[in-house]
Design a protein around this motif. Sequence first.
Motif, mmCIF file in Angstrom:
data_model
loop_
_atom_site.group_PDB
_atom_site.id
_atom_site.type_symbol
_atom_site.label_atom_id
_atom_site.label_comp_id
_atom_site.label_asym_id
_atom_site.label_seq_id
_atom_site.Cartn_x
_atom_site.Cartn_y
_atom_site.Cartn_z
ATOM 1 N N ILE A 34 39.876 -8.218 33.050
ATOM 2 C CA ILE A 34 39.545 -6.880 32.532
ATOM 3 C C ILE A 34 40.578 -5.832 32.895
ATOM 4 C CG2 ILE A 34 37.061 -7.330 32.470
ATOM 5 C CD1 ILE A 34 36.898 -5.433 34.987
ATOM 6 N N ARG A 83 38.506 1.975 42.776
ATOM 7 C CA ARG A 83 39.779 1.701 42.076
ATOM 8 C C ARG A 83 39.714 2.184 40.630
ATOM 9 N NH1 ARG A 83 44.061 -2.070 42.881
ATOM 10 N NH2 ARG A 83 43.201 -3.392 41.249
ATOM 11 N N THR A 123 32.336 3.831 47.479
ATOM 12 C CA THR A 123 33.604 3.948 48.178
ATOM 13 C C THR A 123 33.376 4.106 49.682
ATOM 14 O OG1 THR A 123 35.593 5.323 48.400
ATOM 15 C CG2 THR A 123 33.582 6.474 47.787
ATOM 16 N N HIS A 124 34.434 3.787 50.427
ATOM 17 C CA HIS A 124 34.412 4.084 51.861
ATOM 18 C C HIS A 124 34.874 5.513 52.129
ATOM 19 C CE1 HIS A 124 34.598 -0.388 51.846
ATOM 20 N NE2 HIS A 124 33.753 -0.235 52.846
ATOM 21 N N ALA A 165 35.319 -5.721 40.848
ATOM 22 C CA ALA A 165 34.738 -5.925 42.178
ATOM 23 C C ALA A 165 33.357 -5.293 42.269
ATOM 24 C CB ALA A 165 35.666 -5.329 43.242
ATOM 25 N N THR A 166 33.197 -4.173 41.607
ATOM 26 C CA THR A 166 31.919 -3.458 41.660
ATOM 27 C C THR A 166 30.885 -4.161 40.793
ATOM 28 O OG1 THR A 166 33.106 -1.437 42.124
ATOM 29 C CG2 THR A 166 30.862 -1.200 41.260
ATOM 30 N N GLN A 221 29.488 -7.239 42.582
ATOM 31 C CA GLN A 221 28.467 -6.987 43.613
ATOM 32 C C GLN A 221 27.090 -6.777 42.982
ATOM 33 O OE1 GLN A 221 29.641 -4.176 46.884
ATOM 34 N NE2 GLN A 221 31.494 -4.069 45.637
HETATM 35 N N1 LIG Z 1 38.365 -3.699 30.805
HETATM 36 C C1 LIG Z 1 37.454 -2.785 31.002
HETATM 37 O O1 LIG Z 1 36.603 -2.532 30.137
HETATM 38 C C2 LIG Z 1 37.401 -2.061 32.307
HETATM 39 C C3 LIG Z 1 36.293 -1.295 32.621
HETATM 40 C C4 LIG Z 1 36.274 -0.625 33.840
HETATM 41 C C5 LIG Z 1 37.347 -0.733 34.722
HETATM 42 N N2 LIG Z 1 38.404 -1.488 34.378
HETATM 43 C C6 LIG Z 1 39.542 -1.612 35.289
HETATM 44 O O2 LIG Z 1 39.168 -2.297 36.469
HETATM 45 C C7 LIG Z 1 40.118 -1.992 37.500
HETATM 46 C C8 LIG Z 1 39.406 -1.738 38.805
HETATM 47 O O3 LIG Z 1 38.629 -2.869 39.156
HETATM 48 P P1 LIG Z 1 38.667 -3.451 40.649
HETATM 49 O O4 LIG Z 1 37.828 -4.678 40.642
HETATM 50 O O5 LIG Z 1 40.092 -3.579 41.064
HETATM 51 O O6 LIG Z 1 38.066 -2.286 41.529
HETATM 52 P P2 LIG Z 1 36.714 -1.394 41.499
HETATM 53 O O7 LIG Z 1 35.518 -2.240 41.409
HETATM 54 O O8 LIG Z 1 36.886 -0.295 40.504
HETATM 55 O O9 LIG Z 1 36.832 -0.694 42.947
HETATM 56 C C9 LIG Z 1 36.808 -1.451 44.121
HETATM 57 C C10 LIG Z 1 36.851 -0.484 45.283
HETATM 58 O O10 LIG Z 1 35.666 0.327 45.304
HETATM 59 C C11 LIG Z 1 35.240 0.525 46.650
HETATM 60 N N3 LIG Z 1 33.975 -0.192 46.828
HETATM 61 C C12 LIG Z 1 33.427 -1.147 46.014
HETATM 62 N N4 LIG Z 1 32.261 -1.577 46.501
HETATM 63 C C13 LIG Z 1 32.050 -0.904 47.655
HETATM 64 C C14 LIG Z 1 31.020 -0.918 48.623
HETATM 65 N N5 LIG Z 1 29.946 -1.728 48.499
HETATM 66 N N6 LIG Z 1 31.112 -0.078 49.683
HETATM 67 C C15 LIG Z 1 32.176 0.751 49.796
HETATM 68 N N7 LIG Z 1 33.198 0.802 48.911
HETATM 69 C C16 LIG Z 1 33.129 -0.017 47.856
HETATM 70 C C17 LIG Z 1 36.344 -0.050 47.532
HETATM 71 O O11 LIG Z 1 37.335 0.965 47.653
HETATM 72 P P3 LIG Z 1 37.568 1.878 48.971
HETATM 73 O O12 LIG Z 1 37.430 0.953 50.160
HETATM 74 O O13 LIG Z 1 38.959 2.413 48.764
HETATM 75 O O14 LIG Z 1 36.553 2.957 48.944
HETATM 76 C C18 LIG Z 1 36.891 -1.159 46.645
HETATM 77 O O15 LIG Z 1 38.203 -1.527 46.980
HETATM 78 C C19 LIG Z 1 40.858 -0.752 37.033
HETATM 79 O O16 LIG Z 1 42.162 -1.136 36.669
HETATM 80 C C20 LIG Z 1 40.078 -0.296 35.806
HETATM 81 O O17 LIG Z 1 40.875 0.337 34.870
HETATM 82 C C21 LIG Z 1 38.452 -2.172 33.199
#
Ligand SMILES: NC(=O)c1ccc[n+]([C@@H]2O[C@H](COP(=O)([O-])OP(=O)(O)OC[C@H]3O[C@@H](n4cnc5c(N)ncnc54)[C@H](OP(=O)(O)O)[C@@H]3O)[C@@H](O)[C@H]2O)c1
Length: 206
Positions: free
Chosen positions: A17, A77, A100-101, A145-146, A149
């Motif tokens: 994604i 992120r 987020t943290h 990642a979100t 979970q």
């Molecule tokens: N293709 C699509 O339709 C689509 C849709 C949405 C997003 N995206 C893309 O997905 C990418 C991001 O995905 P990702 O998997 O890398 O990251 P993400 O899920 O957006 O963010 C992960 C970050 O969120 C925080 N986090 C998540 N769960 C947590 C918890 N339980 N407690 C505390 N903090 C928590 C942490 O950051 P901290 O520790 O820094 O707080 C973790 O590193 C982006 O590039 C975005 O553009 C694509």
Amino acid sequence: MSGKVFFSVSMSLDGFIAPESLGDLMGPQWMELQRWIFPQRFFRENLKLGEGGEEGRDNDLLRETFERTGANVMGKRMFDAGERAWPQEAPFHTPVFVVTHEKRDPWERPGGTTFHFVNDGVEAALDQARAAAGERDVRIAGGGATILQFLNAGLVDAFTVALSPVLFGGGVRLFEGVDADRVALEPVHAEPTARVTHLTYAVRQR
Ligand SMILES: NC(=O)c1ccc[n+]([C@@H]2O[C@H](COP(=O)([O-])OP(=O)(O)OC[C@H]3O[C@@H](n4cnc5c(N)ncnc54)[C@H](OP(=O)(O)O)[C@@H]3O)[C@@H](O)[C@H]2O)c1
């Protein structure tokens, strides 16, 4: 009655994604992944890009997804990428709960989007999102990642993937680490358009 919890993302044919590095967002693969969205009338209106646009099923699905959503939840992120890319009037127009943290005060944008930063996990974020959404649905906006979970915690009712005709070969994989012993799927709807294939599943617990 509270609404459903769902996610709706664009996914490459090989299951990704996003590129791994936020620096590669807006690169050619990302543009191909999201190409189905850019010409749609709803997308153009929502981002104030100007009049006109396509009005077929892709557009209907974008609009329906937006209209059913009373609150969004996202990871940090996704927020970080969006904070740089979204216009001042961010495209959500609902409360958004960022897991987020990082401790940070709520960030209110014009047009009804306020970002709230939640430091005590996905269930706490969902409780707040449900309360904010009322009878409408809660969208887990991303990223991978979100969403994972929420899926593994059994908190997602349904999801839609827009399967895009692009291969990533690497990046943020949507289902990497899914608890396949627990999460089962039931097909609800499949709809190809000229641009992508929209696949909707209900999530069941095994
Ligand atoms: N293709 C699509 O339709 C689509 C849709 C949405 C997003 N995206 C893309 O997905 C990418 C991001 O995905 P990702 O998997 O890398 O990251 P993400 O899920 O957006 O963010 C992960 C970050 O969120 C925080 N986090 C998540 N769960 C947590 C918890 N339980 N407690 C505390 N903090 C928590 C942490 O950051 P901290 O520790 O820094 O707080 C973790 O590193 C982006 O590039 C975005 O553009 C694509």
